[in-house]
Design a protein around this motif. Structure first.
Motif, mmCIF file in Angstrom:
data_model
loop_
_atom_site.group_PDB
_atom_site.id
_atom_site.type_symbol
_atom_site.label_atom_id
_atom_site.label_comp_id
_atom_site.label_asym_id
_atom_site.label_seq_id
_atom_site.Cartn_x
_atom_site.Cartn_y
_atom_site.Cartn_z
ATOM 1 N N TYR A 130 0.818 -1.212 0.000
ATOM 2 C CA TYR A 130 0.000 0.000 0.000
ATOM 3 C C TYR A 130 0.851 1.261 0.000
ATOM 4 N N ALA A 131 2.016 1.202 0.660
ATOM 5 C CA ALA A 131 2.860 2.388 0.716
ATOM 6 C C ALA A 131 3.358 2.765 -0.675
ATOM 7 N N ARG A 135 -2.592 5.821 -5.948
ATOM 8 C CA ARG A 135 -3.997 5.921 -5.559
ATOM 9 C C ARG A 135 -4.850 5.550 -6.752
ATOM 10 N N ARG A 141 -6.375 -1.618 -5.094
ATOM 11 C CA ARG A 141 -6.518 -1.365 -3.659
ATOM 12 C C ARG A 141 -7.045 -2.585 -2.902
ATOM 13 N N VAL A 178 -8.148 0.999 6.991
ATOM 14 C CA VAL A 178 -7.316 2.167 7.221
ATOM 15 C C VAL A 178 -6.924 2.838 5.906
ATOM 16 N N VAL A 179 -6.601 2.018 4.908
ATOM 17 C CA VAL A 179 -6.209 2.580 3.621
ATOM 18 C C VAL A 179 -7.395 3.295 3.003
ATOM 19 N N LYS A 304 5.753 9.036 10.439
ATOM 20 C CA LYS A 304 6.039 10.125 9.520
ATOM 21 C C LYS A 304 5.768 9.750 8.072
ATOM 22 N N ASP A 305 5.523 8.464 7.807
ATOM 23 C CA ASP A 305 5.176 8.130 6.433
ATOM 24 C C ASP A 305 4.125 7.020 6.391
ATOM 25 N N VAL A 306 3.606 6.784 5.193
ATOM 26 C CA VAL A 306 2.519 5.833 5.012
ATOM 27 C C VAL A 306 2.936 4.437 5.472
ATOM 28 N N ALA A 309 2.880 4.168 9.268
ATOM 29 C CA ALA A 309 1.520 4.203 9.799
ATOM 30 C C ALA A 309 0.799 2.886 9.535
ATOM 31 N N LEU A 310 0.974 2.341 8.327
ATOM 32 C CA LEU A 310 0.270 1.104 7.989
ATOM 33 C C LEU A 310 0.821 -0.096 8.754
#
Lengths: 373, 626
Positions: A130-131, A135, A141, A178-179, A304-306, A309-310
């Motif tokens: 996902y990172a 999009r 996705r 979350v995504v 600080k980045d995707v 967080a994921l």
């Protein structure tokens, strides 16, 4: 250019809280295992000593995951996933069978359970994916990640290990949530799920072993037969309930000491603890887990980045799901599926994997203050 | 970087959604807390009551182990009642006083007691301290119960072997299941404290003999003492075994070996049934089936004469000249020699830099294959062996079943060695030396066999090349149904050898007894055929036999069958360190065969398959011990 530096060489207050909560949960687990297994005759090292040894191994895994930048770890995620798939095939071929399920690869005096490690690797793979995914439409996705997950899931269900399989789905669902799927994608997925349900049900139900089916069916009415099918669920509830407010004290839990409650050191460790330490003790465990999950979410929120967080979100999803299903089943809220309570149940593979995941979390946190040029 | 902006945007979007996760997790934990409140506080008293009334306890009821009979229904293994000393730790007030009391009353070993008491295990379950108490000891303890709180005497069952050390290696013994065995077993089959076969037929047929444990649900008082039986699931007794062994032949075989170490195997060549299987020295399975102290166990295991080794299936010896049966067949089949080929024996065979001696110093003169077998001429077989080469010899030895398990149902059978170039490269990492073929040709050097293999070999020859897997159990009588299931005869292949070859070899083997090295096996009762062997144990020996220390002397072999034209028994005899096969082994085989023939004449049913029934007078032995 982006350059990453550690925010500090010293452990700050957050780190200390995180470590203290983890250590507290681990200790309560060892205490419960000690209490149950003291009554069991056996040769060799007592199980609680073995668990302590596993925790030491876990500390090493924790430290290792902390040292290497998680971006570097993520770069290897597809390779790791490939290796895990191979291990999952290996376990089906040479694995040790216990209670009808083939889950362990024997390694000398120990046995390694690849499906535990597979959960962490799945988080790595999906977060990395996902990172880097643009999009784009729901194909990229939703469908592709599910296809990535599928071989691992099927291999795990073949063992069969229903608990790990469900954890796989939970991790995937958390990340999808979350995504962020658009409402249209969500709708299509839901429709597919409803249409596929009979087939999946047949596949899953057909793949289950008798003891698993019994566990699920008797969930509906555990009081039906106290000596037979609903035995586990009922005895677990009696154990927890009879602890009352203050508990029966160490070794005082007649439910586990007299062996009414089987598997007291693994899947039902929470029932043992709640019987001996009462509602207050049980509440303490819940509070500690709540603390751990909130601290972990904090890391996800401040990543600080995707990727960071994921990863953090995936780990939170995994821990939260195991916690919910495990305590839910011991308390008679959910059907009995074999999912260990993170950090408390006896089992080397699970303890080491969970501690590695926590190491990864702290890694994300400590690299969040980055400098941008 | 354009990508940078979207990344940050996406990150913010993700972090917004994390709030959903946060709420969901808090809600779940809140829900669990409410559930726990309901269970532990609101309904706590109810569950506490349930747990205190959880007073039914499950007690395992041990099944009665199946009985073992010989082929005529003579009882070989049964169960007798015995007393066991148990203790309920919860009730023991003062361990020191308990130990002192028990030592004073029945003179138990103090350190062993202390160890048993300090082992891990539940304090609510009776724990066994000692089995096999005598009636007197049991009565003594019962009368002192008041002084020994927590001590219980319970009726147990003890495995019993009425004939003692006779047939011990075949029957084996039983013991408490070990931790490893428990781990390997299927979950429900075994439990802590189960008795399982540890050796011999007891081990090989444990699944049948064991039976299925039952369980009793009992209501106990607060101290765990039995008050009332709630429900009983009766144990199912194990199945009985009928062996092919004839206890009379077995006793004779063991008496014949006497104090000497060795083995005798008697087979029915027509179906592979083992009629006798003796291995000396022996042990008493009654002793081994009790709980031994470490000292007693060490004494048995460390005994220099290895009484626990079944020499018939686990003893590996050079076959010596008995191997010439294989050699003669191989030579004829490979056309290395024809029936009329003659080789001159001058008492030695020069090869390389040394001379391989014949056992007869002056030599045997001109020899054909028949005469070479009859007189056991070494030079003839050195010559054909050298011509064939080791790999061809190995092929034939293989066909005769050497170098592999015979498949008899006894655990841990050894295979012996059939050497070949490939074997040596693998086992020793060295090339085969031509001189080693010469030694192998007379069954020396690397060749080793077990007495069971040689019995199987001679039975195959006797039966015209058709062989059967040797077997010890003829029938299993299922307790539940009362039906007996015969264990089927298992064909074990056929020698791919021309009938003329085998006929020639058999004629020569008859000659061995009538006019050759086994004159002492000649019987007035029945015609016997056989082959002697003298297996060297040490390479270099000088001086007369009686000066050599016994442990370096030769092993004596004799393999035989009778009657010559329609063989019904095959016997292999091995006596360790007793010198010549012709003098030390052949007479023993003769006596076994004569006894067999006498029994057969007295009751012609012996050779056939008598119906397997429950012999009379066994009702007492069959009663369940509890």
């Amino acid at each position: 250019m982006i350059d990453r530096v550690l925010d500090s060489r010293e452990l700050d207050r957050f780190d200390w809280q995180f470590l203290a909560v983890t250590a507290a949960i681990l200790s309560l687990g060892v205490l419960s295992i000690y209490s149950v297994t003291l009554a069991q005759a056996g040769t060799g090292l007592p199980l609680y000593v073995k668990q302590v040894l596993w925790i030491l191994v876990g500390c090493a895994a924790f430290a290792a995951m902390l040292r290497v930048d998680y971006h570097k770890i993520a770069r290897w995620s597809y390779v790791l996933y490939g290796l895990i798939l191979i291990l999952l095939v290996v376990v089906l071929v040479v694995g040790k069978t216990s209670r009808g399920a083939q889950r362990w690869i024997p390694m000398g005096p120990f046995a390694f359970q690849p499906s535990e490690l597979a959960k962490l690797v799945l988080i790595l793979v999906l977060a990395t994916y996902y990172a880097h995914a643009p999009r784009a439409g729901w194909m990229q996705r939703v469908v592709l990640p599910c296809l990535v997950m599928l071989p691992g899931l099927l291999l795990i269900l073949k063992q069969p290990d229903l608990g790990s399989g469900l954890s796989f789905l939970a991790i995937c669902a958390t990340l999808l949530l979350v995504v962020g799927m658009r409402s249209k994608a969500m709708g299509i997925l839901l429709l597919c799920a409803v249409m596929l349900f009979p087939f999946v049900w047949e596949l899953l139900w057909g793949a289950l072993h008798d003891y698993q089916r019994e566990r699920i069916t008797t969930f509906l009415d555990p009081a039906y037969d106290t000596g037979g099918k609903g035995y586990h669920a009922l005895q677990s509830r009696i154990a927890i309930g009879s602890g009352e407010l203050l508990g029966k004290g160490l070794h005082g839990g007649t439910q586990n000491q007299l062996k009414f409650l089987p598997e007291g050191h693994t899947d039902f460790v929470f029932a043992v603890f709640a019987e001996e330490w009462g509602f207050l003790g049980a509440l303490l465990v819940l509070a500690l887990f709540l603390g751990l999950l909130m601290l972990s979410l904090e890391i996800a929120l401040k990543a600080k980045d995707v990727l960071g967080a994921l990863l953090a979100a995936g780990i939170v999803g995994m821990l939260g799901f195991c916690l919910m299903v495990n305590i839910g089943m011991t308390a008679g809220l959910l059907p009995i599926v074999g999912i260990p309570l993170p950090l408390m149940s006896y089992g080397g593979s699970a303890v080491v994997t969970t501690m590695a995941a926590l190491g990864l979390l702290l890694n994300i946190k400590r690299r969040r203050l980055t400098l941008f040029y | 970087m354009p990508q940078f902006g979207t990344q940050q945007e996406e990150l913010r979007e993700i972090q917004r959604r994390l709030t959903i996760l946060k709420i969901a997790l808090s809600a779940i934990i809140g829900l669990l807390a409410i559930r726990l409140w309901d269970l532990q506080v609101r309904d706590g008293a109810y569950y506490r009551d349930l747990s205190e009334n959880n007073r039914t306890r499950t007690v395992v009821l041990e099944p009665a182990r199946g009985l073992i009979y010989d082929r005529q229904g003579v009882l070989l293994a049964n169960n007798v009642p015995s007393f066991g000393l148990y203790v309920m730790l919860e009730d023991v007030k003062d361990r020191q006083a308990l130990i002192a009391g028990l030592v004073g009353l029945i003179g138990s070993d103090e350190t062993a007691l202390r160890k048993k008491l300090s082992e891990r295990g539940g304090k609510f379950m009776p724990r066994k301290l000692k089995g096999g108490l005598s009636l007197r000891e049991a009565a003594l303890i019962e009368s002192h119960r008041r002084d020994l709180p927590g001590v219980l005497v319970r009726a147990d069952s003890q495995r019993n072997y009425p004939s003692g050390p006779t047939l011990a290696h075949v029957l084996g013994y039983v013991g408490q299941v070990s931790a490893e065995q428990l781990e390997k077993a299927e979950s429900q089959e075994l439990h802590q404290g189960s008795l399982v076969g540890q050796y011999g037929v007891e081990k090989a047929y444990d699944r049948f003999l064991r039976g299925r444990a039952g369980q009793k649900e009992i209501e106990v008082d607060a101290l765990g003492h039995e008050k009332r039986t709630v429900s009983v699931e009766k144990p199912a007794a194990g199945d009985d075994l009928y062996l092919s062994i004839d206890l009379r032949l077995q006793r004779l075989a063991e008496e014949l070996l006497g104090e000497e170490a060795g083995a005798i195997v008697a087979l029915d060549p027509t179906n592979g049934e083992v009629l006798a299987l003796a291995s000396r020295p022996s042990f008493d399975p009654n002793v081994l089936s009790r709980e031994l102290t470490a000292k007693q166990w060490a004494a048995i295991v460390q005994n220099d004469s290895h009484p626990l080794t079944n020499r018939a299936t686990q003893g590996q010896y050079p076959p010596g000249s008995t191997f010439k049966i294989v050699m003669a067949t191989a030579a004829l089949e490979s056309h290395t020699a024809t029936p009329s080929t003659k080789i001159r024996c001058v008492g030695g065979f020069p090869f390389g830099r040394r001379v391989y001696k014949d056992w007869k110093a002056g030599g045997h003169g001109f020899m054909d294959v028949t005469q070479a077998l009859v007189e056991s001429c070494d030079v003839f077989f050195y010559t054909v062996g050298q011509r064939m080469g080791i790999d061809m010899i190995a092929d034939f030895a293989d066909q005769f079943g050497l170098g592999q398990e015979t498949g008899v149902e006894l655990p841990s059978e050894r295979t012996g060695i059939v050497p070949s170039t490939a074997w040596k490269a693998k086992a020793k990492g060295q090339p085969w030396l031509p001189g080693e073929t010469i030694s192998a040709a007379i069954g020396q050097g690397y060749v080793t066999v077990t007495p069971m293999q040689m019995a199987h070999l001679i039975a195959t020859v006797a039966n015209g090349g058709t062989s059967f897997r040797p077997r010890i159990v003829r029938a299993v009588m299922e307790r539940a149904s009362g039906l007996s299931h015969e264990v089927p005869t298992v064909p074990h292949g056929r020698l791919a050898v021309a009938p003329e070859t085998l006929a020639l070899v058999k004629e020569a083997l008859a000659g061995v007894v009538t006019r050759g090295t086994a004159a002492r096996a000649r019987s007035t009762l029945v015609s016997i055929a056989g082959k002697t062997g003298t297996a060297q144990t040490a390479a270099l020996r000088t001086g007369p036999e009686q000066d050599i220390p016994k442990k370096l002397r030769d092993h004596a072999w004799f393999v035989s069958y009778a009657p010559v034209d329609a063989p019904r028994i095959a016997v292999a005899v091995l006596v360790e360190h007793m010198g010549h096969g012709g003098s030390a082994a052949a007479p023993l085989a003769k006596q076994i065969i004569e006894a067999f023939v006498r029994y057969e004449r007295a009751e012609p049913k012996l050779a056939g398959r008598p119906e397997v029934g429950r012999p009379e007078g066994l009702a007492l032995a069959m009663q369940e011990p509890r």
